[in-house]
Design a protein around this motif. Structure first.
Motif, PDB file in Angstrom:
ATOM      1  N   ALA A   5      36.015  15.042 -20.421  1.00 52.03           N
ATOM      2  CA  ALA A   5      37.231  15.593 -21.013  1.00 52.03           C
ATOM      3  C   ALA A   5      37.228  17.111 -20.895  1.00 52.03           C
ATOM      4  N   CYS A  21      41.085  13.976 -18.755  1.00 50.87           N
ATOM      5  CA  CYS A  21      39.834  13.216 -18.765  1.00 50.87           C
ATOM      6  C   CYS A  21      39.628  12.643 -17.372  1.00 50.87           C
ATOM      7  N   TRP A  35      42.306   7.838 -26.344  1.00 52.41           N
ATOM      8  CA  TRP A  35      41.884   9.115 -26.902  1.00 52.41           C
ATOM      9  C   TRP A  35      41.614   8.907 -28.391  1.00 52.41           C
ATOM     10  N   ARG A  71      48.618   8.705 -17.274  1.00 54.50           N
ATOM     11  CA  ARG A  71      47.480   8.569 -16.364  1.00 54.50           C
ATOM     12  C   ARG A  71      47.964   8.632 -14.928  1.00 54.50           C
ATOM     13  N   CYS A  95      37.789  11.053 -24.900  1.00 50.63           N
ATOM     14  CA  CYS A  95      38.431   9.995 -24.135  1.00 50.63           C
ATOM     15  C   CYS A  95      37.448   8.834 -23.998  1.00 50.63           C
TER      16      CYS A  95
END
Length: 123
Positions: A5, A21, A35, A71, A95
């Protein structure tokens, strides 16, 4: 699997930060990501999670509407955009990666953890 992270720091209340991350050592798209955060003297608590494809997310009530998880499976990276930060958001942010689909808010569901990044919000 390794998680790293980054992106933490010191910010004034009302400001924004974006955490990243980086995932390595496995197939990123096979893992749901989460998270969590831990403030001094408190237990580690759930913040948000995102499914393997990115199509499903879930947030703690305390951050809903202010934080956004995303993501990029091509870059093996998960992000946490934090807006309208408050002093109560001060914590170490971690993370984590999970293979399981159920019980996504539970710490014990997660298989791998990163070391965390410090976020400090001043008033």
């Amino acid at each position: 699997v390794q998680l790293q992270a980054s992106g933490g720091g010191l910010v004034q209340a009302g400001g924004s930060l974006r955490l990243s991350c980086a995932f390595s050592g496995g197939t990123f798209s096979s893992y749901g990501m989460g998270w969590f955060r831990q403030a001094p003297g408190l237990e580690r608590e759930f913040v948000t999670t995102i499914s393997r494809s990115g199509g499903t997310t879930d947030y703690a009530d305390s951050v809903k509407g202010r934080f956004a998880v995303s993501r990029d499976n091509a870059k093996n990276t998960v992000y946490l955009q934090m807006n309208s930060l408050k002093p109560d958001d001060t914590a170490v942010y971690y993370c984590a990666a999970r293979l399981k689909v159920l019980d996504k808010r539970n710490r014990s569901t997660y298989d791998y953890w990163g070391r965390g990044t410090q976020v400090t919000v001043s008033s």
